[in-house]
Structure formats: C-alpha cells, structure tokens
Design an enzyme around this catalytic site. Sequence first.
Site, mmCIF file in Angstrom:
data_model
loop_
_atom_site.group_PDB
_atom_site.id
_atom_site.type_symbol
_atom_site.label_atom_id
_atom_site.label_comp_id
_atom_site.label_asym_id
_atom_site.label_seq_id
_atom_site.Cartn_x
_atom_site.Cartn_y
_atom_site.Cartn_z
ATOM 1 N N TYR A 1 -15.371 -1.954 -1.747
ATOM 2 C CA TYR A 1 -16.665 -1.770 -2.409
ATOM 3 C C TYR A 1 -17.632 -2.879 -1.964
ATOM 4 O O TYR A 1 -17.654 -3.222 -0.789
ATOM 5 C CB TYR A 1 -16.493 -1.722 -3.947
ATOM 6 C CG TYR A 1 -15.446 -0.719 -4.374
ATOM 7 C CD1 TYR A 1 -15.652 0.639 -4.166
ATOM 8 C CD2 TYR A 1 -14.246 -1.111 -4.953
ATOM 9 C CE1 TYR A 1 -14.698 1.575 -4.537
ATOM 10 C CE2 TYR A 1 -13.289 -0.181 -5.332
ATOM 11 C CZ TYR A 1 -13.517 1.158 -5.111
ATOM 12 O OH TYR A 1 -12.583 2.070 -5.465
ATOM 13 N N LYS B 1 -8.609 7.343 0.875
ATOM 14 C CA LYS B 1 -9.612 7.510 1.943
ATOM 15 C C LYS B 1 -9.101 6.986 3.286
ATOM 16 O O LYS B 1 -9.548 7.431 4.340
ATOM 17 C CB LYS B 1 -10.922 6.820 1.530
ATOM 18 C CG LYS B 1 -11.583 7.505 0.332
ATOM 19 C CD LYS B 1 -12.763 6.727 -0.238
ATOM 20 C CE LYS B 1 -13.330 7.449 -1.465
ATOM 21 N NZ LYS B 1 -14.347 6.664 -2.183
ATOM 22 N N VAL C 1 -10.072 2.660 -7.755
ATOM 23 C CA VAL C 1 -10.337 2.355 -9.161
ATOM 24 C C VAL C 1 -9.114 2.564 -10.059
ATOM 25 O O VAL C 1 -9.162 2.263 -11.249
ATOM 26 C CB VAL C 1 -11.551 3.132 -9.728
ATOM 27 C CG1 VAL C 1 -12.838 2.713 -9.046
ATOM 28 C CG2 VAL C 1 -11.341 4.627 -9.640
ATOM 29 N N SER D 1 -9.346 5.758 -4.374
ATOM 30 C CA SER D 1 -10.014 5.593 -3.074
ATOM 31 C C SER D 1 -9.109 5.057 -1.973
ATOM 32 O O SER D 1 -9.507 5.044 -0.810
ATOM 33 C CB SER D 1 -11.229 4.680 -3.214
ATOM 34 O OG SER D 1 -12.330 5.450 -3.624
ATOM 35 N N TYR E 1 -11.468 16.472 -2.027
ATOM 36 C CA TYR E 1 -11.805 15.099 -2.412
ATOM 37 C C TYR E 1 -11.235 14.739 -3.791
ATOM 38 O O TYR E 1 -10.603 13.681 -3.968
ATOM 39 C CB TYR E 1 -13.330 14.893 -2.372
ATOM 40 C CG TYR E 1 -13.692 13.505 -2.819
ATOM 41 C CD1 TYR E 1 -13.444 12.406 -2.003
ATOM 42 C CD2 TYR E 1 -14.210 13.274 -4.089
ATOM 43 C CE1 TYR E 1 -13.720 11.116 -2.427
ATOM 44 C CE2 TYR E 1 -14.491 11.989 -4.521
ATOM 45 C CZ TYR E 1 -14.242 10.916 -3.686
ATOM 46 O OH TYR E 1 -14.498 9.630 -4.121
HETATM 47 N N1 GLU Z 1 -12.500 9.163 -8.006
HETATM 48 C C1 GLU Z 1 -13.623 8.330 -8.269
HETATM 49 C C2 GLU Z 1 -14.876 8.854 -7.648
HETATM 50 O O1 GLU Z 1 -14.848 9.543 -6.680
HETATM 51 C C3 GLU Z 1 -13.418 6.888 -7.848
HETATM 52 C C4 GLU Z 1 -12.809 6.686 -6.506
HETATM 53 C C5 GLU Z 1 -12.564 5.212 -6.224
HETATM 54 O O2 GLU Z 1 -13.521 4.506 -5.825
HETATM 55 O O3 GLU Z 1 -11.432 4.742 -6.331
HETATM 56 O O4 GLU Z 1 -15.940 8.578 -8.157
#
Ligand code: GLU
Length: 303
Positions: A239, A67, A257, A64, A187
């Site tokens: 998060y 992002k 993650v 993530s 994604y």
């Molecule tokens: N690739 C995972 C997802 O899209 C986790 C992404 C993350 O929160 O690091 O569920």
Amino acid sequence: MDFQLVLDQINTELRPLLGEGGKVASYIPALARVSPLQFGIALRTCDGEVAQAGDSAVPFSIQSMSKVFSLTLAIKALGEALWDRIGREPSGSPFNSLVQLETERGIPRNPFINAGAIAVADRLVSLGDGKAELLALLSRLCGEPVSIDTEVAQSEADTGYRNTALANFMKGFGTLDNDIATVLDVYFNQCAIAMTCEQVACAAGYLCRDGKHPLAGTPVLSSAQARRVNALMLTCGTYDAAGEFAFRIGLPCKSGVGGGIVAVVPDHLTLCVWSPALDETGNSFLGRQALELFVTKTGLSVF
Ligand code: GLU
C-alpha cells in the site's frame, strides 16, 4: 543459520504485544470477527528447509496477497503484452482510489492496487477460468489443496461498491475486455482464498528460486519474470508504506488486509507472517515488526 531459533525468538518477543496496537479489518463481518490475538510466521528456504512459529498453521484470508499469484498467471500467459494496459509505478494513492484512473485514462498505475488487480483479472478471464486457474496454481505451488472461503467471497461481492466502480470506470476507457460481473467474480474470489503461513511461504517459493517451482523445480516463471514480480512487490506491494518497508525491511513484500505479508529473500527463502490487526497503512501491525526483526536478526535483505 538456525531459522527455527530465529522464528521462535520473534514469536516470543512479539506475542506480548498482541492486542497492543492496530485494528482488524472491519469492512466485512467475516474479517471483523477474526481474533486479533493471533500471530504466525513460517519460512521455506531454497534448499527446502522449513521453520515456523506461533499460529503458522491457521488459515487466514490472503486478500491482496493473491495479487502476486494472479499477476504470475497473467505474466506467464501474456509476457510483455500484459503491460499494454497496466503500469508499473507506485501509485502514492489509496489502494482503492478512483482519482488516478481518471487522469491516466483508465490505465491502472500497477497490478497491486485494486484497479490493477481487476485489470489482471480481466486478462485471466480472456484466457479461461481465472478462478480455477488461480486455485490450481496455488495448490500446485504448496502441494496441498487450497480453497476459497465462500462467506468472505460473498461479502466481498455484497460490499464491493468501490471495486465495481473501478471496473466500470476502466470498462468505460476500454481497459477491460470482459463482462464486469465475470471479472469481479474472479477478483472477489481471489481475495477470499484462505491459506496458512506455511502454505504461503511454500507457494511463493518460485520468487526466490529464479522462477522455479518450490517443490518440483520446473519453471513457473522465467528468471527475468520472477525478478520483475519481486521488483513490483518491493515498490508497490505494501500500500502506501512501500517506501517505509524498503527503508526498514528491504525485501520484496506483498501484504493483504487479512493481516498477512509474504516476503522474499532472493536466492535464500520466502517467508510469510500473519497477524490480523492492521496499522494505519493497512499492513499487519505485528507482521511488519516481525519482518523488521527477522532482517535485523539474520542480516538477510536485498540492500
Ligand atoms: N478485498 C478488499 C478489496 O478489494 C481488500 C484487498 C486488500 O487490499 O487486501 O477492497
């Protein structure tokens, strides 16, 4: 300030805690088999000074953290129009939750929850080859070729039921313009990009330089846009622990993650820490402690 000394001290203090807390992400085999006994940290200052310690040169799955960079591409191309379909508020719900999307009629709360990042990926697909653009941006920003771990990308696709549900749901509300499979391909691949702490610390450098490229000095974003990315990182980047991160660390951060966290000290430096074991909020167990130690030792925080 002797940043190398600070990072060496953090590495020395935290290494004995490896294996003492947290769990490696287990939703795909390629992440489940990463050894939790790794810890790396690296930083790059606005003046180009670098420091690193521990496993800072080991590539890991940025997940993530990607992002931040996909958002950067979308903001650069679309400016304010990006916010027509994506919010800017912390979600207070799990990062892959469907519930809020139902009540908010398909508009994701922010670009860092999965729904928001999928909506950003849709914008990138409308603009061209999102996957290639993202890799090119990251490679330019850290001055080295960056690539996708294809095994991770395939596993993300094979197990991405919730992300597929989020995409279908948003498509049903008209939030996505493009074919769902194409959007999810961007994604899943962005989650599977592999980088080292040293590369991430350099690549994020525009966020502490009013939007200027860390190596070339050319604009990546305007200073107002860079400020906004930082604001979103601070409020939505970790998060459901963003409040706690602001309270204890006080820096714009984005975690993934894979166990990485990228942090920005505006006007000073960017920092990346990685340790694969995650705490119950999905943030790196030791990464979080490392950032807290860094702020305590240096006094560098936005507050
Ligand atoms: N690739 C995972 C997802 O899209 C986790 C992404 C993350 O929160 O690091 O569920």
